[in-house]
Design an enzyme around this catalytic site. Structure first.
Site, PDB file in Angstrom:
ATOM      1  CB  SER A  52      -0.930   0.012   1.218  1.00  0.00           C
ATOM      2  OG  SER A  52      -0.187   0.014   2.424  1.00  0.00           O
ATOM      3  CG  HIS A  53       2.452   3.107   2.570  1.00  0.00           C
ATOM      4  ND1 HIS A  53       1.514   2.284   3.145  1.00  0.00           N
ATOM      5  CD2 HIS A  53       2.153   4.360   2.970  1.00  0.00           C
ATOM      6  CE1 HIS A  53       0.689   3.018   3.881  1.00  0.00           C
ATOM      7  NE2 HIS A  53       1.052   4.273   3.789  1.00  0.00           N
ATOM      8  CG  ASP A 193      -2.940  -1.720   3.722  1.00  0.00           C
ATOM      9  OD1 ASP A 193      -2.355  -2.440   2.910  1.00  0.00           O
ATOM     10  OD2 ASP A 193      -2.368  -1.170   4.675  1.00  0.00           O
TER      11      ASP A 193
END
Length: 281
Positions: A52-53, A193
């Site tokens: 997610s990053h 997420d």
């Protein structure tokens, strides 16, 4: 078949992740120093297997650059404000270059007086905090960082967004290459997420979000369009509120709700401030 099943998997080395990120960002109009700072944190996300990053964030970065809100070549202004305070005006650029340029002075002050603060103002922020924390632990200091975001999160008992995902991160240097570090959102899950659940068509657990009518939902898209929830009920809500105050009004910058108003539908990254504290352990 979901989106991930429909796509061919491509394996990239860490070096290729960095090069791809830098190329996409400079191609979108971001200056080379900013592009490299952003690419470093995206690469850290992929290195540490935090989908997610990592590269997932690149389209959002391009959208922010093209929104007209962000200054793509802003030069951070670093001010030695007092024996225990560093200020960095990001000039409506990304926070990461301002942090990188101010961090050595922050660590120096922490070693000199025991505790010091770095205040970053007028910055766009989308990224994980742990890469910043690790830069400081590499300099031998403990660190605590926090930031608001957009008002996507309902407080405990609420049904509409008021708070941000409001992450907080901490690190403590240890002998050897691995410091003790944690980094988490005060929402039940990071927004990225939740978006990945939406892309994959996966349900979310009860307690992550509510729909536009304030009803509990296990549908990620409904929660993204409604409101996310804090972790731990009133406890996460209280911690999130603290971050709003300390990394917002305390440092003369925007709250998550004000960041959302500034965005005004542009769908850019949140624009606000960041507070980083460093300690001589």
């Amino acid at each position: 078949m979901n989106v991930f099943e429909a796509q061919e998997t491509v394996a990239l080395s860490i070096e290729e992740v960095f090069a791809l990120s830098r190329r996409v960002l400079t191609g979108a109009g971001l200056s080379a120093p900013h592009a490299e700072a952003v690419a470093r944190v995206i690469t850290a996300g992929e290195r540490d297997e935090c989908a997610s990053h990592g590269l997932y964030r690149l389209p959002g970065c391009v959208m922010t650059i093209r929104s007209g809100k962000l200054s793509p070549d802003a030069e951070p202004v670093i001010t030695d404000a007092s024996p225990a305070l560093v200020r960095a005006d990001a000039g409506h650029g990304y926070s990461l270059l301002a942090f990188e340029r101010a961090a050595p002075l922050l660590a120096e002050k922490a070693r000199a007086v025991g505790v010091a603060a770095l205040v970053i103002n007028n910055c766009f922020h989308f990224s994980a905090l742990w890469p910043e924390i690790e830069q400081l632990t590499d300099m031998g200091v403990a660190a605590l960082a926090m930031t608001p975001s957009h008002s996507w999160v309902a407080p405990a008992g609420g049904r509409r967004g008021l708070l941000g995902t409001n992450p907080i991160a901490f690190g403590w240097p240890r002998p050897g290459p691995h410091p003790y570090v944690f980094d988490f959102a005060t929402s039940a899950i990071a927004r990225g997420d939740m978006a990945l659940h939406d892309i994959a068509g996966k349900p979310i657990p009860e307690g992550w979000g509510v729909d536009a009518e304030g009803r509990s939902t296990t549908n990620a898209r409904e929660a993204l369009d409604g409101a996310m929830l804090t972790f731990g009920g009133h406890k996460g809500s209280a911690l999130s509120t603290m971050i709003e105050l300390m990394a917002g009004p305390l440092i003369g910058d925007l709250t998550s709700r004000e960041s959302m108003a500034f965005d005004d539908g542009a769908k850019a990254a949140p624009m606000h401030g960041e507070l980083i504290l460093a300690f001589d352990p």
